[in-house]
Each structure stands twice: as C-alpha cells, then as structure tokens.
Write a protein that holds these residues in place. Structure first.
Motif, PDB file in Angstrom:
ATOM      1  N   SER A  30      -3.267  44.034   2.501  1.00 32.05           N
ATOM      2  CA  SER A  30      -4.364  43.268   1.910  1.00 32.05           C
ATOM      3  C   SER A  30      -5.011  42.329   2.922  1.00 32.05           C
ATOM      4  O   SER A  30      -6.243  42.273   3.055  1.00 32.05           O
ATOM      5  N   VAL A  31      -4.192  41.602   3.660  1.00 29.33           N
ATOM      6  CA  VAL A  31      -4.704  40.622   4.638  1.00 29.33           C
ATOM      7  C   VAL A  31      -5.468  41.321   5.754  1.00 29.33           C
ATOM      8  O   VAL A  31      -6.581  40.907   6.131  1.00 29.33           O
ATOM      9  N   LEU A  32      -4.914  42.399   6.291  1.00 32.52           N
ATOM     10  CA  LEU A  32      -5.573  43.109   7.397  1.00 32.52           C
ATOM     11  C   LEU A  32      -6.844  43.806   6.940  1.00 32.52           C
ATOM     12  O   LEU A  32      -7.843  43.829   7.658  1.00 32.52           O
ATOM     13  N   ALA A  33      -6.828  44.371   5.721  1.00 31.12           N
ATOM     14  CA  ALA A  33      -8.020  45.054   5.198  1.00 31.12           C
ATOM     15  C   ALA A  33      -9.159  44.075   4.961  1.00 31.12           C
ATOM     16  O   ALA A  33     -10.331  44.416   5.131  1.00 31.12           O
ATOM     17  N   ALA A  34      -8.830  42.853   4.570  1.00 35.58           N
ATOM     18  CA  ALA A  34      -9.856  41.828   4.338  1.00 35.58           C
ATOM     19  C   ALA A  34     -10.570  41.457   5.639  1.00 35.58           C
ATOM     20  O   ALA A  34     -11.728  41.042   5.627  1.00 35.58           O
ATOM     21  N   LYS A  35      -9.872  41.638   6.771  1.00 33.07           N
ATOM     22  CA  LYS A  35     -10.442  41.223   8.063  1.00 33.07           C
ATOM     23  C   LYS A  35     -11.048  42.378   8.848  1.00 33.07           C
ATOM     24  O   LYS A  35     -12.055  42.212   9.529  1.00 33.07           O
ATOM     25  N   THR A  36     -10.396  43.566   8.771  1.00 29.89           N
ATOM     26  CA  THR A  36     -10.867  44.685   9.605  1.00 29.89           C
ATOM     27  C   THR A  36     -11.157  45.959   8.797  1.00 29.89           C
ATOM     28  O   THR A  36     -11.263  47.049   9.379  1.00 29.89           O
ATOM     29  N   ASN A  37     -11.249  45.820   7.462  1.00 36.52           N
ATOM     30  CA  ASN A  37     -11.612  46.940   6.585  1.00 36.52           C
ATOM     31  C   ASN A  37     -10.744  48.177   6.825  1.00 36.52           C
ATOM     32  O   ASN A  37      -9.532  48.067   6.877  1.00 36.52           O
ATOM     33  N   GLN A  38     -11.386  49.347   7.026  1.00 37.70           N
ATOM     34  CA  GLN A  38     -10.613  50.588   7.140  1.00 37.70           C
ATOM     35  C   GLN A  38      -9.840  50.705   8.454  1.00 37.70           C
ATOM     36  O   GLN A  38      -9.031  51.621   8.622  1.00 37.70           O
ATOM     37  N   ASP A  39     -10.091  49.788   9.383  1.00 36.69           N
ATOM     38  CA  ASP A  39      -9.345  49.790  10.651  1.00 36.69           C
ATOM     39  C   ASP A  39      -8.075  48.954  10.572  1.00 36.69           C
ATOM     40  O   ASP A  39      -7.437  48.694  11.598  1.00 36.69           O
ATOM     41  N   ALA A  40      -7.676  48.564   9.365  1.00 32.72           N
ATOM     42  CA  ALA A  40      -6.493  47.707   9.189  1.00 32.72           C
ATOM     43  C   ALA A  40      -5.239  48.345   9.775  1.00 32.72           C
ATOM     44  O   ALA A  40      -4.404  47.665  10.379  1.00 32.72           O
ATOM     45  N   TRP A  41      -5.098  49.660   9.607  1.00 29.21           N
ATOM     46  CA  TRP A  41      -3.889  50.340  10.121  1.00 29.21           C
ATOM     47  C   TRP A  41      -3.858  50.338  11.645  1.00 29.21           C
ATOM     48  O   TRP A  41      -2.776  50.254  12.250  1.00 29.21           O
ATOM     49  N   ILE A  42      -5.032  50.401  12.277  1.00 32.08           N
ATOM     50  CA  ILE A  42      -5.090  50.328  13.751  1.00 32.08           C
ATOM     51  C   ILE A  42      -4.745  48.911  14.205  1.00 32.08           C
ATOM     52  O   ILE A  42      -4.031  48.714  15.195  1.00 32.08           O
ATOM     53  N   THR A  43      -5.231  47.923  13.455  1.00 30.39           N
ATOM     54  CA  THR A  43      -4.898  46.526  13.733  1.00 30.39           C
ATOM     55  C   THR A  43      -3.387  46.311  13.656  1.00 30.39           C
ATOM     56  O   THR A  43      -2.800  45.595  14.478  1.00 30.39           O
ATOM     57  N   ARG A 168      -7.124  60.245   0.964  1.00 28.44           N
ATOM     58  CA  ARG A 168      -8.512  60.648   1.176  1.00 28.44           C
ATOM     59  C   ARG A 168      -8.945  60.134   2.552  1.00 28.44           C
ATOM     60  O   ARG A 168      -9.152  58.938   2.729  1.00 28.44           O
ATOM     61  N   PHE A 169      -9.052  61.060   3.512  1.00 22.95           N
ATOM     62  CA  PHE A 169      -9.334  60.655   4.889  1.00 22.95           C
ATOM     63  C   PHE A 169     -10.715  60.025   5.049  1.00 22.95           C
ATOM     64  O   PHE A 169     -10.978  59.316   6.026  1.00 22.95           O
ATOM     65  N   ASP A 170     -11.605  60.269   4.092  1.00 21.07           N
ATOM     66  CA  ASP A 170     -12.921  59.624   4.133  1.00 21.07           C
ATOM     67  C   ASP A 170     -12.798  58.101   4.038  1.00 21.07           C
ATOM     68  O   ASP A 170     -13.666  57.366   4.518  1.00 21.07           O
ATOM     69  N   ASN A 171     -11.701  57.640   3.406  1.00 14.89           N
ATOM     70  CA  ASN A 171     -11.498  56.198   3.245  1.00 14.89           C
ATOM     71  C   ASN A 171     -11.212  55.468   4.552  1.00 14.89           C
ATOM     72  O   ASN A 171     -11.369  54.248   4.637  1.00 14.89           O
ATOM     73  N   ILE A 172     -10.760  56.218   5.585  1.00 15.21           N
ATOM     74  CA  ILE A 172     -10.462  55.553   6.873  1.00 15.21           C
ATOM     75  C   ILE A 172     -11.596  55.744   7.888  1.00 15.21           C
ATOM     76  O   ILE A 172     -11.473  55.338   9.044  1.00 15.21           O
ATOM     77  N   LYS A 173     -12.688  56.372   7.435  1.00 19.81           N
ATOM     78  CA  LYS A 173     -13.843  56.567   8.316  1.00 19.81           C
ATOM     79  C   LYS A 173     -14.901  55.501   8.037  1.00 19.81           C
ATOM     80  O   LYS A 173     -15.035  55.049   6.902  1.00 19.81           O
ATOM     81  N   PRO A 174     -15.699  55.114   9.040  1.00 25.05           N
ATOM     82  CA  PRO A 174     -15.582  55.465  10.461  1.00 25.05           C
ATOM     83  C   PRO A 174     -14.462  54.675  11.142  1.00 25.05           C
ATOM     84  O   PRO A 174     -14.252  53.503  10.827  1.00 25.05           O
TER      85      PRO A 174
END
Length: 370
Positions: A30-43, A168-174
């Motif tokens: 939740s915290v990472l998604a709020a800051k970097t959206n779909q790139d949270a997992w890369i963060t 759904r891989f579309d959720n992690i794009k771009p």
C-alpha cells in the motif's frame, strides 16, 4: 543466566525471516503503491538491495566483539556513560515499536475478525503471549519459530499458486513510469521497515548463536528471503488489484486473499493471510520486546532480566492503547517521525559507532588483549 543461552544458525535464520516480513506483508504494498504506482514492486527490489547492504554493515559491527550484544558494544566503544545514553534511545525505540505492533494486531483483529471485542482485551491477550515467550527465553522463541516456519512457507506457497490465475499484466504497465529519484526515495521506507529496524537483532547476533560464521550467512540470507516474499506480495497486489486499489487499501494483501476463488469451492480464505501476518508480526513483536528487556537488564547490570518482564509488558500494553488515536494517524506517523526515529537509531548511530571504533581501534584492541 543470560550468557548460557545459545541458539543455532538455522533458528536464527527463521527469526530473521519472520522479523524482515513482520508487518510488511500487509502494509508495504500500500505504501509503495501510493508513491510509485505500478512500479511499487521495482521499488521494493531496490529497497531490498539497499537493505541487504545495511544488514551486511550490521554483521560487520557485531563481529568486532562477537561475544557482546549491541548494548555492550556501545559501552565498549563509546565509554560507559555515553554508551548507556545511546543504549537508552535504542531501548525507547524497541519498546515503542513493540507497542506499535500490539496496536496493529489489536486494530486488525478488531476491524476484520472480532469487531465486538474491545481493542484493549485483544492487546492484553497478545501481550500475554509476548510476555510468556520472553519469560521462557530465547531458545524457546527460536524453537517455536522453527515449528511455525514450515506452516508459514507451505501456506504462503499455496496462497501464491491460488492467486496466480488472477494476475493481469496490464496492471503493471507501463514499467518504470515513476521517476528514478522517486523510486529510490520511496525504497528507503522499505529499507527502514525491513532492515533498519533489524538493529535490534544485534542483541542476539552473534553473542547468543553457537556458530558465528554460519550465523552471519543466516542473517544475510534471512533478510534476502524475507525481502523476496515482500517483493512477491507487492507484485501480486499490483498485478491483481491494480496500483490505485492497492494504494487505497490499508491491508492490500488481505484484500488480495479475498479474490481467491477456485471452482466456486475454495473461497474467502483471507483468514490464511491473516494467520501468516499474525505469525510474522508475533515473532517481530517478541524480538523487539526481548531486545528491550535484555537491553534494560544490561544497562542496569542486572543478573536476571525476568523480574522486569511483567512491568515492561504492562507499560507496552498501556503504550499500545495511547500511542496512536487511529490507523490514519499511525500511517502519517510512520512516514514522518517513525522513519526518522529508525534512521537515527538504526542507521546513523551504528555509523557513528563505526567512526568512533575506527578512531579508538588500537586502544580497544589493547583492552581486549589485556
């Protein structure tokens, strides 16, 4: 009594995994998604890399004096009074975070599982298990962690397999849409919550572990495994729920578990995710509290830490009831004051310790050889 305690490196490995996962399994996505959206997992991956270096630094500090705990190393390097002063701040942080985890467990149970039960009762019940665990000692804590580890890993694998069809891989794009600066800055939250707080483990490592070299590997590998689990949970949350919903949920991985549906038969198994979270939270809680009790005993030069367990347990319960007015206040506190406290006690103080040790190294070695 305290110096006869020994656990093996495999037990320490499990404790490190549980400590690293802790509350992160529910909160970090939740915290990472709020800051970097779909790139949270890369963060999260960036955070794990930086956190691994922090853990390596902690092992280096601890191995200067392998028979001493962090509190004892502070007194050895800084001198008696400055060392005790630094250790008092360390105790304040570990006690506060133990109380925070009591608040989180009570709040979670009250919100999702037992809404008619008073939070104070839930906190007291969890604190009772915490106090009993610390009273029975580190060896008992480590053995119980080993028992729960197998259940945790099997359940987590089952959960992951069941949720994979909903990806759904579309959720992690771009990918890499967030700016590199934002991602690196956001990754520090991950570093602090999973690695910076691990300074409390220096109250165990390597003084109470029977094989020091293997224990160092266990510390590093445990942090790595815990980090990978958090990264996977973050990826699943983003790819299944989407970045916006993940950011808006207080406990996105709990919401993730609600999505599991296999043949309209296996459904609503979010209680398994709750169980995984409670197991990892409990061991992180008990390690914070154990570090607090042992540190106080060593600061006060007590021969036995058991007499102070119950009074400190009561203080932890009271703190858990007053530390945060609500979950929103807690989230804001975590992102500001909490991060600063962990940064100072978990990163800056150890760096200062390393600098002072570098200056006094020759004199300290002479003291050891005398």
């Amino acid at each position: 009594m305290m110096h006869n305690i020994k656990i093996n490196s495999n037990q320490f490995l499990v404790l490190v995994i549980f400590f690293t996962i802790g509350t992160s399994i529910l909160e970090v996505p939740s915290v990472l998604a709020a800051k970097t959206n779909q790139d949270a997992w890369i963060t999260a991956i960036i955070g794990m890399g930086i956190g691994f270096l922090v853990i390596w630094f902690f092992t280096a500090i601890a191995l200067w004096f392998p028979h001493l705990t962090y509190v004892q190393i502070n007194e050895k390097v800084y001198g008696k009074w400055i060392g005790k002063a630094v250790s008092v701040l360390f105790v304040m942080m570990s006690l506060l975070y133990a109380s925070t985890l009591l608040f989180q467990s009570g709040n979670f149970f009250n919100t999702h599982i037992m809404p008619n039960t008073p939070v104070s009762a839930l906190n007291i019940l969890m604190a009772g298990i915490m106090v009993l665990g610390v009273y029975l000692g580190l060896e008992t804590i480590a053995r119980s962690a080993e028992i729960f580890a197998a259940f945790f890993i099997i359940t987590f694998i089952v959960f992951t397999v069941l949720i994979v069809p909903d990806i759904r891989f579309d959720n992690i794009k771009p990918v890499f849409e967030a700016e590199p600066k934002t991602m690196i800055k956001s990754s520090f939250f991950f570093v602090l919550i999973s690695s910076g707080n691990a300074i409390v483990l220096l109250m165990i490592f390597p003084a109470f572990i029977n094989k020091v070299k293997q224990a160092k590997k266990s510390f590093l590998i445990g942090n790595l495994i815990g980090g990978l689990i958090i990264i996977l949970i973050t990826f699943l949350s983003i790819s299944v729920l989407g970045a916006a919903k993940t950011a808006n949920e207080v406990y996105p991985s709990y919401e993730l578990a609600k999505r599991i549906s296999v043949g309209n038969f296996i459904e609503r198994i979010e209680v398994l995710m709750a169980l995984l979270w409670i197991i990892s939270l409990y061991f992180k809680l008990i390690l914070y509290f154990y570090a607090t009790i042992l540190a106080i005993a060593q600061i006060l030069n007590l021969k036995d830490y058991r007499p102070i367990i119950m009074p400190m347990g009561i203080i932890a319960v009271v703190l858990s009831l007053v530390v945060y007015p609500n979950i929103i206040y807690k989230q804001n506190w975590d992102n500001t004051t909490g991060n600063s406290l962990t940064l100072v006690v978990g990163i800056i103080f150890p760096l200062l310790l390393a600098i002072v040790y570098g200056i006094r190294r020759k004199n300290l070695k002479k003291e050891v050889t005398k």
